[in-house]
Write a protein that holds these residues in place. Structure first.
Motif, PDB file in Angstrom:
ATOM      1  N   GLY A 656       4.482   3.959   6.227  1.00  0.00           N
ATOM      2  CA  GLY A 656       3.192   3.354   5.890  1.00  0.00           C
ATOM      3  C   GLY A 656       3.332   2.091   5.090  1.00  0.00           C
ATOM      4  N   ASN A 657       2.440   1.451   4.813  1.00  0.00           N
ATOM      5  CA  ASN A 657       2.575   0.139   4.076  1.00  0.00           C
ATOM      6  C   ASN A 657       1.020  -0.120   3.217  1.00  0.00           C
ATOM      7  OD1 ASN A 657       3.395  -2.889   3.821  1.00  0.00           O
ATOM      8  ND2 ASN A 657       1.330  -3.203   4.771  1.00  0.00           N
ATOM      9  N   GLU A 658       1.558  -0.320   1.843  1.00  0.00           N
ATOM     10  CA  GLU A 658       0.484  -0.883   1.106  1.00  0.00           C
ATOM     11  C   GLU A 658      -0.781  -0.020   0.873  1.00  0.00           C
ATOM     12  OE1 GLU A 658      -0.742  -5.052   1.750  1.00  0.00           O
ATOM     13  OE2 GLU A 658       1.170  -5.674   1.280  1.00  0.00           O
ATOM     14  N   ILE A 659      -0.563   1.097  -0.077  1.00  0.00           N
ATOM     15  CA  ILE A 659      -1.828   2.284  -0.045  1.00  0.00           C
ATOM     16  C   ILE A 659      -2.824   1.353  -0.723  1.00  0.00           C
ATOM     17  CG2 ILE A 659      -2.457   4.287  -1.067  1.00  0.00           C
ATOM     18  CD1 ILE A 659       0.588   4.750  -1.122  1.00  0.00           C
ATOM     19  N   PRO A 660      -4.019   1.397  -0.057  1.00  0.00           N
ATOM     20  CA  PRO A 660      -5.397   0.704  -0.682  1.00  0.00           C
ATOM     21  C   PRO A 660      -5.391   1.215  -1.940  1.00  0.00           C
ATOM     22  CG  PRO A 660      -5.741   1.123   1.512  1.00  0.00           C
ATOM     23  CD  PRO A 660      -4.419   1.921   1.125  1.00  0.00           C
ATOM     24  N   VAL A 661      -5.903   0.366  -3.131  1.00  0.00           N
ATOM     25  CA  VAL A 661      -6.104   1.095  -4.314  1.00  0.00           C
ATOM     26  C   VAL A 661      -7.381   2.184  -4.277  1.00  0.00           C
ATOM     27  CG1 VAL A 661      -7.729  -0.752  -4.925  1.00  0.00           C
ATOM     28  CG2 VAL A 661      -6.274   0.697  -6.834  1.00  0.00           C
ATOM     29  N   TYR A 662      -8.328   1.726  -3.503  1.00  0.00           N
ATOM     30  CA  TYR A 662      -9.197   2.816  -3.466  1.00  0.00           C
ATOM     31  C   TYR A 662      -9.133   4.078  -2.742  1.00  0.00           C
ATOM     32  CZ  TYR A 662      -9.794  -0.156   0.680  1.00  0.00           C
ATOM     33  OH  TYR A 662      -9.740  -1.000   1.791  1.00  0.00           O
ATOM     34  N   ALA A 663      -7.942   3.869  -1.885  1.00  0.00           N
ATOM     35  CA  ALA A 663      -7.866   5.453  -1.296  1.00  0.00           C
ATOM     36  C   ALA A 663      -6.935   6.065  -2.361  1.00  0.00           C
ATOM     37  CB  ALA A 663      -6.887   5.140  -0.065  1.00  0.00           C
ATOM     38  N   LEU A 664      -6.263   5.394  -3.139  1.00  0.00           N
ATOM     39  CA  LEU A 664      -5.361   6.092  -4.404  1.00  0.00           C
ATOM     40  C   LEU A 664      -6.183   6.622  -5.070  1.00  0.00           C
ATOM     41  CD1 LEU A 664      -2.365   6.536  -5.177  1.00  0.00           C
ATOM     42  CD2 LEU A 664      -2.514   4.525  -6.449  1.00  0.00           C
ATOM     43  N   GLU A 665      -7.327   5.956  -5.674  1.00  0.00           N
ATOM     44  CA  GLU A 665      -8.186   6.463  -6.579  1.00  0.00           C
ATOM     45  C   GLU A 665      -9.137   7.378  -5.932  1.00  0.00           C
ATOM     46  OE1 GLU A 665     -10.714   3.075  -7.199  1.00  0.00           O
ATOM     47  OE2 GLU A 665      -9.369   1.918  -8.559  1.00  0.00           O
ATOM     48  N   GLU A 666      -9.470   7.736  -4.825  1.00  0.00           N
ATOM     49  CA  GLU A 666     -10.397   8.840  -4.181  1.00  0.00           C
ATOM     50  C   GLU A 666      -9.564   9.971  -4.009  1.00  0.00           C
ATOM     51  OE1 GLU A 666     -13.051   9.393  -0.074  1.00  0.00           O
ATOM     52  OE2 GLU A 666     -13.123   7.478  -1.286  1.00  0.00           O
ATOM     53  N   ARG A 667      -8.007   9.829  -3.424  1.00  0.00           N
ATOM     54  CA  ARG A 667      -7.484  10.884  -3.001  1.00  0.00           C
ATOM     55  C   ARG A 667      -6.433  11.435  -4.017  1.00  0.00           C
ATOM     56  NH1 ARG A 667      -7.165  12.230   2.235  1.00  0.00           N
ATOM     57  NH2 ARG A 667      -9.111  12.331   3.158  1.00  0.00           N
ATOM     58  N   GLY A 668      -5.998  10.539  -4.859  1.00  0.00           N
ATOM     59  CA  GLY A 668      -5.292  10.917  -6.222  1.00  0.00           C
ATOM     60  C   GLY A 668      -3.788  10.518  -5.978  1.00  0.00           C
ATOM     61  N   ASP A 669      -3.164  10.340  -7.075  1.00  0.00           N
ATOM     62  CA  ASP A 669      -1.687  10.038  -6.943  1.00  0.00           C
ATOM     63  C   ASP A 669      -1.000  11.198  -6.265  1.00  0.00           C
ATOM     64  OD1 ASP A 669      -2.737   7.992  -8.183  1.00  0.00           O
ATOM     65  OD2 ASP A 669      -1.097   8.058  -9.814  1.00  0.00           O
ATOM     66  N   ALA A 670      -1.423  12.447  -6.849  1.00  0.00           N
ATOM     67  CA  ALA A 670      -0.819  13.383  -6.349  1.00  0.00           C
ATOM     68  C   ALA A 670      -0.589  13.930  -4.870  1.00  0.00           C
ATOM     69  CB  ALA A 670      -0.913  14.845  -7.171  1.00  0.00           C
ATOM     70  N   LEU A 671      -1.730  13.749  -4.436  1.00  0.00           N
ATOM     71  CA  LEU A 671      -1.906  14.044  -2.915  1.00  0.00           C
ATOM     72  C   LEU A 671      -0.964  12.972  -2.122  1.00  0.00           C
ATOM     73  CD1 LEU A 671      -3.219  15.631  -0.583  1.00  0.00           C
ATOM     74  CD2 LEU A 671      -5.174  14.158  -0.731  1.00  0.00           C
ATOM     75  N   ILE A 672      -1.300  11.894  -2.645  1.00  0.00           N
ATOM     76  CA  ILE A 672      -0.395  10.684  -1.544  1.00  0.00           C
ATOM     77  C   ILE A 672       1.127  10.995  -1.796  1.00  0.00           C
ATOM     78  CG2 ILE A 672      -0.032   8.250  -1.325  1.00  0.00           C
ATOM     79  CD1 ILE A 672      -2.953   7.908  -1.753  1.00  0.00           C
ATOM     80  N   ARG A 673       1.492  11.151  -2.995  1.00  0.00           N
ATOM     81  CA  ARG A 673       2.923  10.937  -3.320  1.00  0.00           C
ATOM     82  C   ARG A 673       3.434  12.536  -2.733  1.00  0.00           C
ATOM     83  NH1 ARG A 673       3.029  12.954  -8.617  1.00  0.00           N
ATOM     84  NH2 ARG A 673       2.991  15.279  -7.855  1.00  0.00           N
ATOM     85  N   ASP A 674       2.865  13.436  -2.820  1.00  0.00           N
ATOM     86  CA  ASP A 674       3.371  14.879  -2.062  1.00  0.00           C
ATOM     87  C   ASP A 674       3.220  14.727  -0.635  1.00  0.00           C
ATOM     88  OD1 ASP A 674       3.528  15.971  -4.803  1.00  0.00           O
ATOM     89  OD2 ASP A 674       1.706  17.142  -4.546  1.00  0.00           O
ATOM     90  N   ALA A 675       2.243  14.161  -0.079  1.00  0.00           N
ATOM     91  CA  ALA A 675       2.466  13.849   1.373  1.00  0.00           C
ATOM     92  C   ALA A 675       3.568  12.868   1.813  1.00  0.00           C
ATOM     93  CB  ALA A 675       1.016  13.413   1.742  1.00  0.00           C
ATOM     94  N   LEU A 676       3.892  11.739   1.105  1.00  0.00           N
ATOM     95  CA  LEU A 676       4.913  10.996   1.319  1.00  0.00           C
ATOM     96  C   LEU A 676       6.211  11.756   1.251  1.00  0.00           C
ATOM     97  CD1 LEU A 676       3.792   7.659   0.160  1.00  0.00           C
ATOM     98  CD2 LEU A 676       4.151   8.226   2.441  1.00  0.00           C
TER      99      LEU A 676
END
Length: 876
Positions: A656-676
């Motif tokens: 993936g490329n450039e996680i949108p800041v609003y996606a990060l705010e809505e989904r949370g750091d932990a969810l995105i980090r763990d998914a990656l």
């Protein structure tokens, strides 16, 4: 029968000419069309024209050899068993020697049966007194062993004119003794004791001037192993002669042939000073209305040259003589009505071979060694060039292959000959080119026997040829690596590299001490394997390494989508032809890597052909994390990893490329980090060797992604404001390097768009970014982007000068708008270069390239020292 053969010759010759002309027109048009797309100077145009000319000529000769080969494989040799014997006319055997008499060969000739008295004429041109005494002793012994034979010894007072002078002298002195004369070299051995009687039957036809017998190889215990394997090449030459006899111009080859004495005298005999006296007299006999017959069923054996020096001297003589023939007779043959179209093609195909070899040697120097510095790389090599090289190599060696196919009972020996012939016959371009040049300049050369034992190969020349072969590898290695995928290049480079080894092992007088040759062969094979081995990427601290050497990523962010198309809307992925053309342009920018989103497998294969590493970026919809659609996407990604993990061009996976800041705010750091992290672990189980990362950007720089193998950031010099405030290099050094810690930091996007910065501004910023990221210790970067893209984001600006305020545009790919995202290319959408393209060419060619040249020079120096040490040690 002759009329039918003439029709066949005309049909085949016309088809060949038509094919060559069609290819010439197509090739010339393609080369010109490609050349007009680049700003190249007069020297480059000249090189491009020469490249095209040689490739067209090589194809013409390839077709010529293909016809010869197919006729041998598909057609039966005409049967002549039971040819009627005749009342044999007076005949003689003319045996020629010059310090090289072979008693066994002469004895075999004395055993030939003949119905009328037969005179054996020994013409001795020896200069050494001991050699002359030996000839006298052998002659006395033969007279005792063959009391019914008449022997005559001749020694001419004036030894000028070489072999032609000797033959003319002997025939003139003995003219009253024979109507037919069998011409034999010093190593001619009679195989069939009735061969001369059978040959005489052909002379019932008054138009026959020469009966050329089939020459076969002879070996004995004196031969070194290499020579025994190579000697079958004499047998393979039968393929060429038989096809010439069927469809083209049948040459007299100077020995193992019976001549009609009256016809020989009518055309003036052999021409003194002519090294190809046999070809010269063939043309004159044809013009006088005579023809040459190939009696393939009548065999005489001969020795192969006893050393590599003798072999190369013979090759020089052949080349010099063929050029003499072309200079003397080309116009005559073209104008002559006695030559059919097939005969004319046969004459030029046979006599012009060494001229083409010389042009090919110049081609290697001009295109492979000088070309990468002069021509744009896309004009230097392409997928079409790859296949053209394969085809030309195949058809040039097709006569040998045809011989191997039909060499019943000799196939094992024939395969050995195929391999040894490649590095012995194949690597004489320097020798034959010198012969061609001397022939063109009419330099006078003295004829000398070429079968003398102990002839030196000229070690200085052989070492020079080895380093030429090495240069054919090294220049492309650091300047145009994609050329190494050319089978023709590897074919020529390796055979030149073997020259000193062949000089050692090809010598009947020195078949001992194979250690030095074995060491050189092992060294050559090791270098060949190293040059053609598949590259593997790895990580060493903060650097990437490729096959153990530091690898600075000089990349271009590549998208192949053309105007009117784009991803995500069911447009077919661009064709291999489009990608091939684009990657050639990328390589011409001196880039060594590309970053591509979700490409099919053929993109990786083409990248490898062009010497490019590829970073494979997967598109990820960050809003789908945790959904069923995301799970489906994970399955697709893992399937792709399994399919492509062994592709040699693969450098890394980007998730993936450039996680949108609003996606990060809505989904949370932990969810995105763990998914990656979960996706990273799954990929590493399938492909533990390829580095994996995510293309981050300054907005989400604090996301903890330290588990990735390297740190990757998209970083632009004009946004966000904190980068502008700190300065590009300082931001990398102070902010991104601490995040990367002890891992490589790769800048996966950098550049500016020409809508905002202008063309000259884009060039300046690209150069500035590259210099700053290198000073800041980054492992390299990817210029964004390859070409302007119409489809970007499927958005359009609301109004001019407010470009970053945009609204959705579902059909954005159909027009080129004032959207900055559509103007980042260093080329326009039609692949016309912008000034930034030239800037990238220059900046990617600096620094590491200079250090590579120094490293290559040091490697060559130590290789030379090591090779000379081996040679000195084992040849004392």
């Amino acid at each position: 029968m002759d009329t039918l053969r003439t029709k066949h010759e005309t049909l085949i010759g016309g088809a060949m000419l038509s094919a060559v002309c069609a290819f010439a027109l197509f090739h010339s048009y393609a080369a010109y069309s490609m050349g007009t797309g680049f700003e190249i100077d007069t020297a480059a145009w000249g090189l491009l024209a020469y490249k095209s000319f040689v490739e067209i000529l090589a194809l013409a000769f390839g077709l010529f050899f293909l016809v010869l080969s197919l006729s041998h494989v598909l057609l039966r040799a005409p049967s002549r068993e039971g040819a009627p014997y005749c009342v044999c006319p007076p005949a003689a055997i003319l045996y020629l020697c010059c310090d090289d008499i072979d008693v066994n060969a002469l004895d075999s000739l004395a055993r030939l049966e003949y119905g009328t008295p037969l005179t054996i004429i020994i013409h001795d041109d020896s200069t050494d007194l001991q050699s002359k005494q030996r000839v006298d002793e052998i002659l006395d012994d033969l007279r005792q062993r063959h009391p019914g034979r008449a022997f005559l010894l001749l020694r001419r007072p004036d030894k000028s004119g070489g072999k032609p002078g000797a033959v003319n002298y002997a025939i003139k002195k003995t003219r009253h003794l024979h109507d037919l004369v069998l011409i034999c070299d010093n190593d001619s051995y009679a195989v069939d004791t009735q061969a001369l009687e059978k040959a005489a039957a052909y002379f019932h036809d008054p138009a026959v001037a020469v009966v050329q017998c089939h020459t076969v190889s002879r070996t004995d215990d004196r031969y070194c192993t290499f020579n025994r394997m190579l000697s079958s090449a004499i047998d393979a030459f039968h393929v060429v002669l038989l096809a010439h006899a069927r469809f083209g111009w049948m040459p007299f080859i100077g020995h193992n042939a019976v001549l009609r004495t009256s016809a020989f005298e009518e055309v003036g005999g052999l021409t003194p000073g002519f090294f190809a006296d046999d070809l010269d007299v063939t043309v004159r006999l044809n013009e006088a209305g005579y023809r040459i017959v190939y009696a393939h069923e009548l065999s005489f054996a001969e020795d192969h040259p006893p050393s590599y020096g003798s072999f190369r001297k013979r090759s020089y003589k052949w080349a010099y003589g063929c050029i003499q023939t072309l200079r003397a007779h080309s116009l005559r043959v073209l104008r002559s009505r006695r030559f059919s179209l097939g005969g004319k093609l046969g004459f030029f195909g046979f006599s012009g071979f060494f001229g083409v070899q010389a042009l090919l040697l110049l081609y290697l120097i001009a295109v492979i060694i000088a070309g990468p510095f002069i021509l744009p790389h896309e004009l230097l090599y392409s997928l079409g060039s790859f296949w053209l090289g394969v085809i030309i190599l195949t058809v040039i060696y097709s006569p040998t292959i045809a011989y191997v196919i039909k060499a019943t009972g000799k196939r094992r020996a024939a395969i050995g000959m195929l391999l040894t012939g490649w590095i012995a016959y194949g690597a004489t371009e320097f020798t034959t080119s010198r012969g061609v040049l001397d022939g063109l300049l009419k330099r006078k050369r003295r004829w000398v026997p070429t079968n003398a034992a102990g002839t030196s190969a000229g070690w200085l020349v052989l070492w020079g040829e080895m380093f030429f072969g090495l240069a054919l590898f090294l220049v492309p290695f650091y300047k145009a690596p994609f050329l190494l995928s050319s089978p023709a290049l590897c074919f020529f480079a390796v055979k030149f590299f073997f020259a000193p080894a062949v000089g050692l092992i090809y010598n009947n007088a020195r078949s001992r001490r194979p250690s030095c040759a074995a060491a050189l062969l092992a060294l050559a094979l090791a270098l060949t394997a190293a040059a053609t081995a598949e590259a593997r990427i790895a990580i060493d601290g903060k650097n990437f390494v490729l096959d153990g050497s530091p690898f600075v990523v000089k990349g271009i962010h590549y998208s192949p989508w053309e105007p009117g198309t784009g991803p995500g809307k069911d447009y077919p992925y661009p064709s291999p032809e489009r990608v091939t053309d684009d990657l050639a342009i990328v390589r011409s920018a001196n880039a060594n890597a590309v970053l591509v989103y979700d490409p099919p497998g053929y993109v990786l294969d083409l990248a490898h052909e062009y010497g490019l590493m590829l970073v494979y970026c997967f598109y990820i919809d960050w809003w789908s994390l945790g959904d069923e659609a995301y799970e489906d996407r994970i399955a697709e990604i893992l399937e792709t990893v399994e399919a492509f993990k062994d592709k040699p061009a693969l450098m890394g996976w980007l998730l993936g490329n450039e996680i949108p800041v609003y996606a990060l705010e809505e989904r949370g750091d932990a969810l995105i980090r763990d998914a990656l992290r979960s996706l990273y672990d799954k990929i590493k189980k399938i492909d533990p060797h390829t580095p994996v990362s995510h293309s981050n950007w300054p907005i989400t720089r604090d996301l903890p992604l330290g588990f990735f193998d390297f740190s990757a950031f998209n970083l632009y010099p004009l946004w966000p404001p904190e980068v502008v405030a700190r300065g590009y290099g300082n931001y990398i050094r102070d902010v991104l390097q601490p995040i990367a810690e002890d891992r490589p930091l790769l800048i996966t996007e950098f550049g500016v768009n020409t809508l905002e910065a202008g063309e000259s501004g884009q060039a300046r910023f690209v150069r500035h970014c590259w210099e700053e990221l290198r000073r800041a210790g980054a492992a390299g970067g990817f210029v964004f982007a390859f070409a302007d893209e119409w489809w970007k984001n499927y958005d359009n600006p609301i109004r001019d000068n407010v470009w970053w305020s945009r609204v959705p545009a579902p059909d954005d790919e159909l027009t080129h708008n004032k959207d900055p995202e559509e103007h980042y290319g260093i080329l326009y959408a039609d692949r016309t270069p912008k000034p930034a393209f030239r800037t990238v060419q220059v900046m990617f060619d600096e620094g590491e390239t200079r250090r590579n040249r120094i490293a290559i020079f040091i490697a060559v120096f130590f290789l030379a020292a090591f090779s000379i040490w081996i040679w000195a040690k084992f040849t004392r």
